[in-house]
Design a protein around this motif. Structure first.
Motif, PDB file in Angstrom:
ATOM      1  N   CYS A 111       0.879 -16.660 -21.858  1.00 35.85           N
ATOM      2  CA  CYS A 111       0.895 -15.824 -23.057  1.00 35.85           C
ATOM      3  C   CYS A 111      -0.197 -16.287 -24.015  1.00 35.85           C
ATOM      4  CB  CYS A 111       2.259 -15.895 -23.720  1.00 35.85           C
ATOM      5  SG  CYS A 111       3.478 -15.006 -22.732  1.00 35.85           S
ATOM      6  N   HIS A 143       7.000  -7.499 -26.567  1.00 33.85           N
ATOM      7  CA  HIS A 143       7.133  -8.160 -25.265  1.00 33.85           C
ATOM      8  C   HIS A 143       6.581  -7.366 -24.084  1.00 33.85           C
ATOM      9  CE1 HIS A 143       9.757 -10.471 -27.798  1.00 33.85           C
ATOM     10  NE2 HIS A 143      10.512  -9.421 -27.990  1.00 33.85           N
ATOM     11  N   CYS A 154       3.246  -8.177 -22.077  1.00 33.64           N
ATOM     12  CA  CYS A 154       3.186  -9.313 -21.152  1.00 33.64           C
ATOM     13  C   CYS A 154       3.835  -8.966 -19.818  1.00 33.64           C
ATOM     14  CB  CYS A 154       3.824 -10.552 -21.783  1.00 33.64           C
ATOM     15  SG  CYS A 154       2.743 -11.229 -23.071  1.00 33.64           S
ATOM     16  N   GLN A 167       5.291 -18.209 -15.458  1.00 33.07           N
ATOM     17  CA  GLN A 167       4.963 -17.698 -16.791  1.00 33.07           C
ATOM     18  C   GLN A 167       4.974 -18.891 -17.739  1.00 33.07           C
ATOM     19  OE1 GLN A 167       7.716 -15.180 -19.028  1.00 33.07           O
ATOM     20  NE2 GLN A 167       6.028 -14.227 -20.154  1.00 33.07           N
ATOM     21  N   GLY A 222       3.844 -20.717 -21.754  1.00 31.82           N
ATOM     22  CA  GLY A 222       3.558 -20.523 -23.172  1.00 31.82           C
ATOM     23  C   GLY A 222       4.129 -21.691 -23.953  1.00 31.82           C
ATOM     24  N   HIS A 274      10.606 -14.207 -26.661  1.00 34.24           N
ATOM     25  CA  HIS A 274       9.520 -13.563 -25.926  1.00 34.24           C
ATOM     26  C   HIS A 274       9.608 -13.690 -24.400  1.00 34.24           C
ATOM     27  CE1 HIS A 274       5.764 -11.674 -25.181  1.00 34.24           C
ATOM     28  NE2 HIS A 274       5.226 -12.761 -24.667  1.00 34.24           N
ATOM     29  N   HIS A 275       9.790 -14.903 -23.890  1.00 34.41           N
ATOM     30  CA  HIS A 275       9.804 -15.027 -22.429  1.00 34.41           C
ATOM     31  C   HIS A 275      11.072 -14.425 -21.822  1.00 34.41           C
ATOM     32  CE1 HIS A 275       6.453 -18.239 -21.885  1.00 34.41           C
ATOM     33  NE2 HIS A 275       6.037 -17.110 -22.396  1.00 34.41           N
ATOM     34  N   SER A 280      10.349 -10.587 -22.006  1.00 31.51           N
ATOM     35  CA  SER A 280       9.289 -10.078 -21.120  1.00 31.51           C
ATOM     36  C   SER A 280       9.726 -10.200 -19.659  1.00 31.51           C
ATOM     37  CB  SER A 280       7.942 -10.752 -21.386  1.00 31.51           C
ATOM     38  OG  SER A 280       8.038 -12.143 -21.391  1.00 31.51           O
TER      39      SER A 280
END
Ligand code: ZN
Length: 424
Positions: free
Chosen positions: A51, A229, A232, A258, A260, A268-269, A272
């Motif tokens: 990210c 989100h 991504c 993934q 970040g 966010h993760h 996404s």
């Protein structure tokens, strides 16, 4: 209709010296503390999505620490013989960017472009391997549109007025933090838990209908812009799996990793990843890896406190980028750590000792230090241990006038250049 720009140029590629050493598989600590082996056989690709920045501020040391973490993984996997595919996004349309542009009376695109340029030069100076695809959200509006259509077919999308939401209910069992904490963070970070009509307060927005004179794009769901989100989910799937990604079925997971900062774990993760699964119907990433946060002199570094230390400021004051890289690697990637001027001074002194030792024509054997560095990195990227082994070797060369037994330190120089990105 705005043209689909896709990826934009990243920054110059680097020469990575080839190594002829056997490497153990990389072991990384998972989000819940368990160890997961990143074991990829040599004939496979390793797909990594990181990210990227929201370009309203230049690269601060927290960003730098994050991108160095994934650079280490990239370097280790390459050295093992994996073909790494690395994609990074740029969130060049989002609330914080628009707010900053308004505050400073600047055009938001011009502000974004200037900060992306600065990011490129910071990454170049810090010796970070560039992504294969560097993709701004504004370049993938068509892809986002298609992906939302696919999610809609899969039953994950609903509408409130003209805004589209993602139904998160089937993923809530995997919330990485307790629900009350999740609700508080979600509200703090741009979510709208209290909006009337939501199926679950944690449902994230996929597409905002255009408001007033905000920037917007045409789509099959109306004129507007994407939620935080979705870019991504879409960029990772499209750029790591290829143009026909929507036809892919039956993989155990869509991508390998993934990454970040740890501030992205939630929302966010989590979001996404759920949305990517809503598009493709398979789990998103095999591994989720998070870098710790960097504070300054005992305080959290944040834009609200106004105490961000920027990489460009350090570079402009004449500090060697190799020293900045060394200082950032002197802490473990996953640890929250403090940045102090002492840390920079200590790194500078260590770099001098190592540089002198590496430049000697005859040195003591480097076999052991090379294997200590590789073993340290294989063990959850333990850079403090790798750097301490290197410093110990350099000090013994320097101070004790030890019996020189080998010609030069070329093999060691190549190892630390290839694996740690420290090109002495
Ligand atoms: Zn992201």
């Amino acid at each position: 209709m705005k043209e689909n720009l896709g990826a934009i140029p990243s920054w110059p590629d680097l020469y990575i010296p080839p190594l002829e050493t056997k490497f153990p598989a990389l072991s990384l600590k998972g989000p819940k503390g368990e160890r997961s082996l990143v074991s990829i056989s040599e004939d496979q690709e390793f797909t990594m999505y990181v990210c990227g920045i929201t370009p309203y501020d230049a690269t601060h040391l927290g960003h730098a620490a994050t991108y160095l973490t994934f650079d280490l993984i990239n370097r280790y996997q390459r050295a093992r013989g994996s073909e790494v595919r690395f994609v990074e996004n740029i969130t060049d349309i989002d609330e914080p960017l628009l707010e900053r542009a308004n505050r400073d009376h600047r055009n938001w695109q011009e502000l974004a472009n200037s900060q992306i340029d600065l990011f490129r030069s910071d990454m170049t100076a810090l010796h970070v391997i560039p992504p294969d695809d560097f993709v701004p959200a504004t370049g993938v509006m068509d892809l986002i549109d298609h992906a939302i259509q696919q999610m809609d077919k899969n039953g994950f999308v609903y509408r409130i007025e003209n805004d589209l939401y993602f139904d998160i209910s089937s993923f809530l069992k995997d919330l990485p933090i307790p629900r009350d904490q999740a609700l508080a963070i979600f509200a703090e970070r741009g979510g709208d838990p209290d909006r009337i009509g939501k199926r679950d307060p944690l449902d994230p927005v996929l597409w905002w209908a255009n408001k007033n004179d905000e920037p917007g794009w045409p789509s099959s769901h109306g004129f507007g812009r994407p939620g935080w989100h979705i870019e991504c989910s879409v960029i990772a799937l499209r750029y790591l799996l290829g143009e026909s990604y929507l036809e892919i079925k039956n993989l155990p997971h869509a991508i390998n990793l993934q990454g970040g900062g740890s501030d992205l774990i939630f929302p966010h993760h989590f979001m996404s990843s759920a949305q990517a699964q809503g598009i493709l119907g398979i789990p998103f990433a095999q591994h989720y890896v998070h870098a710790g946060m960097v504070g300054l002199d005992g305080e959290k570094m944040s834009k609200s406190k106004g105490n961000l230390v920027f990489v460009s400021t350090l570079l402009n004051s004449g500090i060697d980028p190799l020293v900045i890289r060394f200082a950032l690697l002197s802490d473990h990637y996953a640890a929250d750590r403090m940045w102090t001027s002492d840390k920079l001074n200590a790194a500078s002194a260590s770099v001098d000792v190592i540089r002198t030792a590496l430049s000697r024509e005859l040195v003591s054997s480097t076999d052991q230090v090379i294997s200590e560095i590789i073993d340290s990195l294989a063990d959850d990227l333990n850079t403090p241990s790798a750097l301490s082994a290197l410093f110990k070797w350099a000090s013994s060369v320097d101070s004790h006038g030890s019996e020189p037994s080998q010609k030069g330190a070329g093999g060691l120089s190549r190892t630390i250049d290839a694996l740690l990105g420290l090109a002495f």
